[in-house]
Design a protein around this motif. Structure first.
Motif, PDB file in Angstrom:
ATOM      1  N   ALA A   1     101.100  35.210  39.203  1.00  0.00           N
ATOM      2  CA  ALA A   1     101.018  34.176  40.240  1.00  0.00           C
ATOM      3  C   ALA A   1     100.209  34.674  41.430  1.00  0.00           C
ATOM      4  CB  ALA A   1     102.424  33.767  40.692  1.00  0.00           C
ATOM      5  N   ALA A   2     100.418  35.965  41.780  1.00  0.00           N
ATOM      6  CA  ALA A   2      99.686  36.540  42.913  1.00  0.00           C
ATOM      7  C   ALA A   2      98.198  36.592  42.632  1.00  0.00           C
ATOM      8  CB  ALA A   2     100.214  37.937  43.227  1.00  0.00           C
ATOM      9  N   LYS A   3      97.841  36.834  41.365  1.00  0.00           N
ATOM     10  CA  LYS A   3      96.428  36.884  40.996  1.00  0.00           C
ATOM     11  C   LYS A   3      95.734  35.556  41.243  1.00  0.00           C
ATOM     12  CE  LYS A   3      96.787  40.325  37.295  1.00  0.00           C
ATOM     13  NZ  LYS A   3      96.674  40.531  35.836  1.00  0.00           N
ATOM     14  N   GLN A   4      96.510  34.492  41.191  1.00  0.00           N
ATOM     15  CA  GLN A   4      95.929  33.163  41.258  1.00  0.00           C
ATOM     16  C   GLN A   4      95.944  32.576  42.670  1.00  0.00           C
ATOM     17  OE1 GLN A   4      97.748  30.711  38.219  1.00  0.00           O
ATOM     18  NE2 GLN A   4      97.792  32.413  36.788  1.00  0.00           N
ATOM     19  N   LYS A   5      96.432  33.334  43.634  1.00  0.00           N
ATOM     20  CA  LYS A   5      96.519  32.827  45.002  1.00  0.00           C
ATOM     21  C   LYS A   5      96.036  33.885  45.988  1.00  0.00           C
ATOM     22  CE  LYS A   5     100.672  30.160  43.874  1.00  0.00           C
ATOM     23  NZ  LYS A   5     102.105  29.997  44.139  1.00  0.00           N
ATOM     24  N   GLY A   6      95.403  33.450  47.056  1.00  0.00           N
ATOM     25  CA  GLY A   6      95.058  34.379  48.120  1.00  0.00           C
ATOM     26  C   GLY A   6      93.579  34.433  48.438  1.00  0.00           C
ATOM     27  N   THR A   7      93.262  35.167  49.526  1.00  0.00           N
ATOM     28  CA  THR A   7      91.892  35.319  50.007  1.00  0.00           C
ATOM     29  C   THR A   7      91.548  36.796  50.121  1.00  0.00           C
ATOM     30  OG1 THR A   7      92.071  33.276  51.289  1.00  0.00           O
ATOM     31  CG2 THR A   7      90.304  34.794  51.903  1.00  0.00           C
ATOM     32  N   ILE A   8      90.322  37.128  49.803  1.00  0.00           N
ATOM     33  CA  ILE A   8      89.874  38.512  49.952  1.00  0.00           C
ATOM     34  C   ILE A   8      88.485  38.516  50.574  1.00  0.00           C
ATOM     35  CG2 ILE A   8      88.802  38.759  47.660  1.00  0.00           C
ATOM     36  CD1 ILE A   8      90.433  41.535  47.679  1.00  0.00           C
ATOM     37  N   ARG A   9      88.263  39.467  51.486  1.00  0.00           N
ATOM     38  CA  ARG A   9      86.978  39.562  52.194  1.00  0.00           C
ATOM     39  C   ARG A   9      86.183  40.750  51.648  1.00  0.00           C
ATOM     40  NH1 ARG A   9      86.065  37.525  57.332  1.00  0.00           N
ATOM     41  NH2 ARG A   9      85.387  39.524  58.151  1.00  0.00           N
ATOM     42  N   ILE A  10      84.963  40.446  51.197  1.00  0.00           N
ATOM     43  CA  ILE A  10      84.097  41.483  50.627  1.00  0.00           C
ATOM     44  C   ILE A  10      82.775  41.506  51.387  1.00  0.00           C
ATOM     45  CG2 ILE A  10      82.967  42.333  48.538  1.00  0.00           C
ATOM     46  CD1 ILE A  10      84.904  40.697  46.902  1.00  0.00           C
ATOM     47  N   GLY A  11      82.358  42.691  51.801  1.00  0.00           N
ATOM     48  CA  GLY A  11      81.083  42.839  52.493  1.00  0.00           C
ATOM     49  C   GLY A  11      79.989  43.290  51.541  1.00  0.00           C
ATOM     50  N   LEU A  12      78.852  42.596  51.580  1.00  0.00           N
ATOM     51  CA  LEU A  12      77.715  42.968  50.723  1.00  0.00           C
ATOM     52  C   LEU A  12      76.404  42.801  51.474  1.00  0.00           C
ATOM     53  CD1 LEU A  12      79.671  40.913  48.725  1.00  0.00           C
ATOM     54  CD2 LEU A  12      78.186  41.986  47.057  1.00  0.00           C
ATOM     55  N   PRO A  13      75.458  43.726  51.280  1.00  0.00           N
ATOM     56  CA  PRO A  13      74.091  43.467  51.749  1.00  0.00           C
ATOM     57  C   PRO A  13      73.530  42.262  50.987  1.00  0.00           C
ATOM     58  CG  PRO A  13      74.414  45.801  51.262  1.00  0.00           C
ATOM     59  CD  PRO A  13      75.600  45.078  50.717  1.00  0.00           C
ATOM     60  N   SER A  14      72.729  41.431  51.664  1.00  0.00           N
ATOM     61  CA  SER A  14      72.196  40.209  51.038  1.00  0.00           C
ATOM     62  C   SER A  14      71.442  40.500  49.752  1.00  0.00           C
ATOM     63  CB  SER A  14      71.280  39.481  52.026  1.00  0.00           C
ATOM     64  OG  SER A  14      71.983  39.129  53.187  1.00  0.00           O
ATOM     65  N   LEU A  15      70.663  41.588  49.762  1.00  0.00           N
ATOM     66  CA  LEU A  15      69.892  41.953  48.576  1.00  0.00           C
ATOM     67  C   LEU A  15      70.804  42.221  47.384  1.00  0.00           C
ATOM     68  CD1 LEU A  15      67.324  42.966  47.071  1.00  0.00           C
ATOM     69  CD2 LEU A  15      67.773  45.213  48.084  1.00  0.00           C
ATOM     70  N   ILE A  16      71.870  42.993  47.623  1.00  0.00           N
ATOM     71  CA  ILE A  16      72.811  43.340  46.552  1.00  0.00           C
ATOM     72  C   ILE A  16      73.506  42.084  46.044  1.00  0.00           C
ATOM     73  CG2 ILE A  16      74.858  44.690  45.969  1.00  0.00           C
ATOM     74  CD1 ILE A  16      72.350  46.350  46.603  1.00  0.00           C
ATOM     75  N   LEU A  17      73.876  41.207  46.963  1.00  0.00           N
ATOM     76  CA  LEU A  17      74.540  39.960  46.585  1.00  0.00           C
ATOM     77  C   LEU A  17      73.661  39.141  45.649  1.00  0.00           C
ATOM     78  CD1 LEU A  17      76.836  37.882  46.920  1.00  0.00           C
ATOM     79  CD2 LEU A  17      75.655  37.053  48.964  1.00  0.00           C
ATOM     80  N   ARG A  18      72.406  38.978  46.026  1.00  0.00           N
ATOM     81  CA  ARG A  18      71.507  38.121  45.245  1.00  0.00           C
ATOM     82  C   ARG A  18      71.137  38.735  43.900  1.00  0.00           C
ATOM     83  NH1 ARG A  18      65.620  35.730  47.159  1.00  0.00           N
ATOM     84  NH2 ARG A  18      64.957  35.009  45.094  1.00  0.00           N
TER      85      ARG A  18
END
Length: 300
Positions: A88-105
């Motif tokens: 149930a915990a896996k299916q609920k909640g928010t997490i903040r992840i930081g990424l450089p734009s290049l890595i994200l794309r």
């Protein structure tokens, strides 16, 4: 017996067959607990306890067998409940992840959409920025995890790191640039030309500066930006040599721009980083392990 009655039965046994003590422990009346045992023995025609002076004294052989099964069943019940809580915990909640734009794309374009489809109740908040900026946010506990470029400058006693991609920095030039015909570059080959790279919010800026100093070249950085596509386009109809991570080659128009590697390249290693904690939430663990498994898929 249902699962609740099994717990009551076990409590009686564990309290030395003392109904008064067992009733207090599980917060029901002694008469209700006594009636539970009487009803079961009557309905099943099975004696669970020996009696002495009208009081429960000890388990019969049948009672001992039931107690053994009850231990196994209640243990499985607890394991099942724990599994349900985790799922149930896996299916609920928010997490903040930081990424450089290049890595994200380049590296995460397909990961996040698929992860969110598979886990619709988890919200991912992506914070974009250079590695230096994201490192500060990680220090301030403003991020649950971040993707950073090596060296991360993180204290390994406080943060854990996993390399998820190994690459290098390369030179990008316009197709008619004098260096475009080169197959490989020496750092001194770029001395006659102005250099461009990411600005100082990016770890790569420091990597390039350190390399220029290390090889003792007269080449100078003349132009900086946070936009990799603009840095590549800036080479158009100019003599600029842009030094950027090699994966950018995937996004450029190869009919207009050329990528040339260096003999002695600057490493461009991408790391997944998070603070070390005694215990991580199920959501944190799920996201972290999903990213690792995405990049560590076996080669078939």
């Amino acid at each position: 017996m249902d699962i609740q009655q099994l717990y009551y039965f076990m409590n009686i046994v564990e309290c030395g067959c003392n109904l008064s003590l067992a009733a207090k422990k599980i917060h029901i009346t002694q008469s209700a607990l006594s009636q539970l045992i009487i009803n079961f023995e009557t309905n099943e025609e099975l004696t669970l306890f020996y009696r002495k002076n009208g009081r429960l004294d000890s388990l019969t052989s049948s009672g001992e067998k039931l107690y053994t099964y009850a231990q196994e069943i209640t243990k499985l019940h607890e394991q099942m409940n724990e599994m349900v809580r985790k799922e149930a915990a896996k299916q609920k909640g928010t997490i903040r992840i930081g990424l450089p734009s290049l890595i994200l794309r380049i590296f995460f374009s397909s990961f996040f959409p698929k992860f969110m489809m598979d886990n619709p109740n988890i919200q991912i908040e992506i914070v974009e920025g250079g590695s230096n900026y994201l490192r500060k946010m990680l220090f301030q506990n403003d991020l649950d995890m971040a993707i950073l470029i090596e060296p991360t400058s993180l204290d390994t006693k406080s943060f854990e790191e996993h390399v998820i991609q190994i690459d290098e920095m390369t030179a990008f030039v316009y197709h008619d640039h004098p260096l475009s015909k080169y197959k490989i570059l020496d750092w001194h080959d770029i001395e006659p030309y102005p250099l461009a790279t990411f600005n100082e919010s990016y770890t790569t800026n420091e990597l390039v500066k350190n390399k220029l100093k290390e090889v003792d070249t007269t080449a100078k950085i003349k132009f900086q930006s946070s936009s990799w596509d603009y840095l590549v386009e800036a080479t158009q109809e100019s003599k600029i040599v842009t030094i950027l991570p090699s994966p950018i080659e995937r996004t450029m128009d190869k009919s207009l721009f050329s990528e040339i590697p260096f003999k002695d390249p600057i490493p461009f290693n991408v790391l997944l980083c998070r603070p070390i904690k005694p215990k991580y939430s199920d959501i944190e663990s799920l996201v972290y392990e999903s990213i690792l498994s995405y990049f560590y898929q076996p080669i078939i």
